[in-house]
Scaffold this motif. Structure first.
Motif, PDB file in Angstrom:
ATOM      1  N   LEU A   1      23.434  24.188   4.159  1.00 19.97           N
ATOM      2  CA  LEU A   1      23.269  25.447   3.434  1.00 19.97           C
ATOM      3  C   LEU A   1      23.575  26.638   4.328  1.00 19.97           C
ATOM      4  CD1 LEU A   1      20.018  24.796   1.359  1.00 19.97           C
ATOM      5  CD2 LEU A   1      22.371  24.849   0.526  1.00 19.97           C
ATOM      6  N   GLU A   2      23.210  26.527   5.612  1.00 21.20           N
ATOM      7  CA  GLU A   2      23.474  27.628   6.537  1.00 21.20           C
ATOM      8  C   GLU A   2      24.971  27.876   6.695  1.00 21.20           C
ATOM      9  OE1 GLU A   2      19.584  25.751   8.056  1.00 21.20           O
ATOM     10  OE2 GLU A   2      21.457  25.092   7.131  1.00 21.20           O
ATOM     11  N   LYS A   3      25.750  26.805   6.835  1.00 23.03           N
ATOM     12  CA  LYS A   3      27.196  26.968   7.002  1.00 23.03           C
ATOM     13  C   LYS A   3      27.843  27.520   5.732  1.00 23.03           C
ATOM     14  CE  LYS A   3      27.908  23.432  10.560  1.00 23.03           C
ATOM     15  NZ  LYS A   3      28.552  22.131  10.887  1.00 23.03           N
ATOM     16  N   ILE A   4      27.412  27.016   4.590  1.00 18.52           N
ATOM     17  CA  ILE A   4      27.962  27.509   3.325  1.00 18.52           C
ATOM     18  C   ILE A   4      27.594  28.975   3.133  1.00 18.52           C
ATOM     19  CG2 ILE A   4      27.858  27.252   0.814  1.00 18.52           C
ATOM     20  CD1 ILE A   4      27.437  24.229   1.297  1.00 18.52           C
ATOM     21  N   ALA A   5      26.348  29.327   3.457  1.00 17.69           N
ATOM     22  CA  ALA A   5      25.912  30.715   3.320  1.00 17.69           C
ATOM     23  C   ALA A   5      26.713  31.642   4.226  1.00 17.69           C
ATOM     24  CB  ALA A   5      24.422  30.829   3.645  1.00 17.69           C
TER      25      ALA A   5
ATOM     26  N   ILE B   1      30.367  40.374   2.844  1.00 23.08           N
ATOM     27  CA  ILE B   1      29.575  41.571   3.133  1.00 23.08           C
ATOM     28  C   ILE B   1      30.343  42.452   4.111  1.00 23.08           C
ATOM     29  CG2 ILE B   1      27.426  42.416   4.157  1.00 23.08           C
ATOM     30  CD1 ILE B   1      26.060  39.871   3.157  1.00 23.08           C
ATOM     31  N   LYS B   2      30.473  43.719   3.775  1.00 20.99           N
ATOM     32  CA  LYS B   2      31.268  44.667   4.567  1.00 20.99           C
ATOM     33  C   LYS B   2      30.363  45.735   5.200  1.00 20.99           C
ATOM     34  CE  LYS B   2      35.340  42.995   3.230  1.00 20.99           C
ATOM     35  NZ  LYS B   2      34.939  42.051   2.188  1.00 20.99           N
ATOM     36  N   PRO B   3      30.806  46.335   6.302  1.00 22.69           N
ATOM     37  CA  PRO B   3      30.005  47.358   6.980  1.00 22.69           C
ATOM     38  C   PRO B   3      29.627  48.502   6.036  1.00 22.69           C
ATOM     39  CG  PRO B   3      31.817  46.671   8.390  1.00 22.69           C
ATOM     40  CD  PRO B   3      32.048  46.031   7.056  1.00 22.69           C
ATOM     41  N   GLY B   4      28.327  48.739   5.934  1.00 24.66           N
ATOM     42  CA  GLY B   4      27.830  49.863   5.164  1.00 24.66           C
ATOM     43  C   GLY B   4      27.891  49.714   3.667  1.00 24.66           C
TER      44      GLY B   4
ATOM     45  N   ILE C   1      22.160  35.236   5.119  1.00 26.93           N
ATOM     46  CA  ILE C   1      22.634  36.421   4.401  1.00 26.93           C
ATOM     47  C   ILE C   1      21.954  37.679   4.933  1.00 26.93           C
ATOM     48  CG2 ILE C   1      22.690  37.543   2.133  1.00 26.93           C
ATOM     49  CD1 ILE C   1      22.979  34.707   0.935  1.00 26.93           C
ATOM     50  N   LYS C   2      20.656  37.601   5.186  1.00 27.25           N
ATOM     51  CA  LYS C   2      19.928  38.746   5.744  1.00 27.25           C
ATOM     52  C   LYS C   2      20.510  39.150   7.100  1.00 27.25           C
ATOM     53  CE  LYS C   2      15.330  38.046   3.683  1.00 27.25           C
ATOM     54  NZ  LYS C   2      13.922  37.679   3.989  1.00 27.25           N
ATOM     55  N   LYS C   3      20.809  38.160   7.911  1.00 24.35           N
ATOM     56  CA  LYS C   3      21.371  38.437   9.239  1.00 24.35           C
ATOM     57  C   LYS C   3      22.727  39.106   9.123  1.00 24.35           C
ATOM     58  CE  LYS C   3      22.744  36.187  13.573  1.00 24.35           C
ATOM     59  NZ  LYS C   3      22.906  34.878  14.280  1.00 24.35           N
ATOM     60  N   ALA C   4      23.583  38.595   8.229  1.00 30.30           N
ATOM     61  CA  ALA C   4      24.913  39.179   8.047  1.00 30.30           C
ATOM     62  C   ALA C   4      24.806  40.622   7.563  1.00 30.30           C
ATOM     63  CB  ALA C   4      25.721  38.341   7.053  1.00 30.30           C
TER      64      ALA C   4
ATOM     65  N   ASN D   1      25.017  46.501   8.852  1.00 29.84           N
ATOM     66  CA  ASN D   1      24.312  47.699   8.395  1.00 29.84           C
ATOM     67  C   ASN D   1      24.514  47.904   6.896  1.00 29.84           C
ATOM     68  OD1 ASN D   1      22.650  49.951   8.794  1.00 29.84           O
ATOM     69  ND2 ASN D   1      24.399  51.335   9.054  1.00 29.84           N
ATOM     70  N   ALA D   2      24.430  46.785   6.168  1.00 32.57           N
ATOM     71  CA  ALA D   2      24.636  46.794   4.719  1.00 32.57           C
ATOM     72  C   ALA D   2      23.287  46.659   4.021  1.00 32.57           C
ATOM     73  CB  ALA D   2      25.555  45.637   4.304  1.00 32.57           C
ATOM     74  N   PRO D   3      22.864  47.638   3.237  1.00 31.74           N
ATOM     75  CA  PRO D   3      21.598  47.525   2.507  1.00 31.74           C
ATOM     76  C   PRO D   3      21.619  46.293   1.608  1.00 31.74           C
ATOM     77  CG  PRO D   3      22.490  49.755   2.364  1.00 31.74           C
ATOM     78  CD  PRO D   3      23.566  48.913   2.959  1.00 31.74           C
ATOM     79  N   LEU D   4      20.548  45.485   1.662  1.00 28.57           N
ATOM     80  CA  LEU D   4      20.527  44.229   0.922  1.00 28.57           C
ATOM     81  C   LEU D   4      19.400  44.229  -0.097  1.00 28.57           C
ATOM     82  CD1 LEU D   4      21.515  41.285   0.509  1.00 28.57           C
ATOM     83  CD2 LEU D   4      19.875  40.599   2.285  1.00 28.57           C
ATOM     84  N   LYS D   5      19.737  43.984  -1.361  1.00 25.83           N
ATOM     85  CA  LYS D   5      18.766  43.824  -2.434  1.00 25.83           C
ATOM     86  C   LYS D   5      18.617  42.347  -2.735  1.00 25.83           C
ATOM     87  CE  LYS D   5      16.266  44.691  -6.164  1.00 25.83           C
ATOM     88  NZ  LYS D   5      14.887  45.226  -6.098  1.00 25.83           N
TER      89      LYS D   5
END
Length: 431
Positions: A175-179, A186-189, A205-208, A213-217
């Motif tokens: 799952l980690e590799k697929i994620a 995900i792009k900067p900002g 995903i949170k780490k990426a 510096n991308a706000p994550l919902k």
């Protein structure tokens, strides 16, 4: 070039397989004038629910009065399903014109770096949407995300539906590799949203998002207000999760693209996405069509059937590709039905009907299980008083829609979905 010749040109591109990476797509788009620079996108990746989430977003923004482009894959019957504006399929004439143009541009590449089917189709779509000055494009990844041809765009928002085990031979075994591949969109900002709930995948995903510096919902279950859930025209609890993600994305972009609550409700009410828990009836026969092609999809289908179709007598018509976890899918779905008909998928990668039948007998010893030579044979064998559940592959669902008369028959166009059969794994591609 005729339409038939345009399809044959695209069909010939299958010979180049799927070479993951963005270099070719960037170059091809540049030769076409970089149409992506004149468009706004919502980029959608994930294991399941990408198409449904895209369809909901498209419907919501169309209800808000926007000219919305929609790019999805695979197609059920016609290649033209992949490229739509306002849910109108691209015309045959436009396919011919753009195929002719892309064929000329592709000729400028060295033979050993020729653009693939998906790279060509991606740029065709960009060109078409730019020509028609779409206000917004709902942009679905083909496979993965990080090295997918669609990833040459910088979107308004990046959306990841969920992470599950599928396409492991290309995306990785965990799952980690697929994620990590999905999170590559995900792009900067750029704000991102996800309905992923697997802890290992969510951590990636949170780490990426943090690194960019991308706000994550993060959309948690149930996540969808009752007024929206009541409006939603697509069936299944999993579709409520997809809808919650779509609504969250609309909220994230509300300042850039204002949408009212009434427009969201209208969009959810009118969304249409064939082949996903699609109930059809006619001539005294009833069928439930769903493209569940992996374990997560099979579990979602089973839940819907158990909650909504008991004690209705049922016949399961099952066809699966051999590179899927077909044994596990049989274990999940076989207990649903008294009759089980194992059928071949119209693909060189189909699992054998005898093997499917045996797996289903093991999972449901009390069922009557028969291998069939074709889907057409199985549709004829289904008892008239049974609900026929056609599932295991979107390819199979597309064929069923043709045979049942819900789509006009289109010779050989479903075969274009086979472009990924020769894909190289991500581990073979330079990172």
């Amino acid at each position: 070039m005729t339409y038939s010749e345009a399809i044959q040109f695209l069909y010939g591109l299958r010979l180049f397989g799927a070479k993951f990476g963005l270099e070719n797509t960037f170059k091809l788009a540049a030769l076409a004038g970089n149409p992506q620079n004149n468009l706004r996108f919502i980029h959608v990746a994930g294991t399941n629910g990408k198409g449904s989430t895209c369809a909901m977003l498209e419907s919501i923004y169309r209800a808000a009065g926007l000219r919305v482009g929609l790019f999805t894959s695979p197609h059920l019957v016609s290649f033209r399903e992949r490229i739509q504006i306002g849910r109108e399929l691209i015309s045959e004439a436009d396919v011919v014109r753009l195929a002719r143009k892309l064929k000329t541009l592709a000729a400028e590449f060295p033979k050993d770096h020729h653009p693939t089917f998906f790279e060509v189709v991606t740029v065709m779509a960009l060109d078409f949407f730019a020509e028609h000055r779409c206000d917004l494009v709902i942009w679905e990844t083909g496979l993965g995300g990080r090295l997918d041809a669609t990833n040459i765009v910088t979107p308004l928002a990046s959306v990841i539906t969920n992470i599950g085990l599928d396409h492991q031979q290309w995306l990785g075994e965990t799952l980690e590799k697929i994620a990590a591949e999905k999170a590559g969109i995900i792009k900067p900002g750029v704000p991102a949203a996800t309905a992923t709930d697997e802890p290992e995948a969510l951590a990636v995903i949170k780490k990426a998002a943090a690194e960019h510096n991308a706000p994550l919902k993060i959309v948690a279950a149930p996540g969808l207000p009752a007024e929206y859930a009541e409006a939603l025209s697509l069936s299944g609890e999993h579709q409520k999760r997809n809808a919650a993600l779509a609504v969250a994305t609309v909220e994230i972009l509300r300042k850039a693209i204002p949408v009212s609550k009434g427009q969201v409700i209208a969009g959810l009410k009118n969304v249409h996405w064939p082949g996903r828990l699609q109930l059809i009836a006619g001539d005294g026969k009833e069928f439930l069509l769903d493209g569940a092609h992996n374990v997560a999809g099979a579990k979602a289908l089973r839940k819907v059937v158990e909650e909504n179709f008991q004690p209705h007598p049922k016949t399961l018509i099952l066809g699966i590709l051999e590179d899927k976890d077909w044994r596990h899918i049989c274990e999940i779905l076989a207990p649903l039905a008294e009759n089980i008909l194992a059928v071949p998928v119209s693909s060189s990668r189909t699992a054998g009907t005898k093997e499917l039948a045996e797996a289903c007998r093991t999972a449901n010893p009390s069922a009557k299980v028969y291998p069939c030579h074709s889907l057409a044979e199985a549709l004829q064998k289904k008892p008239a008083n049974h609900l026929g559940i056609v599932t295991g592959s979107l390819y199979l669902v597309g064929e069923a829609l043709e045979l049942l008369g819900y789509f006009p028959s289109v010779a050989n166009e479903r075969d274009l979905n086979e472009w990924s059969a020769q894909a190289k794994s991500m581990s073979e591609v330079g990172r």
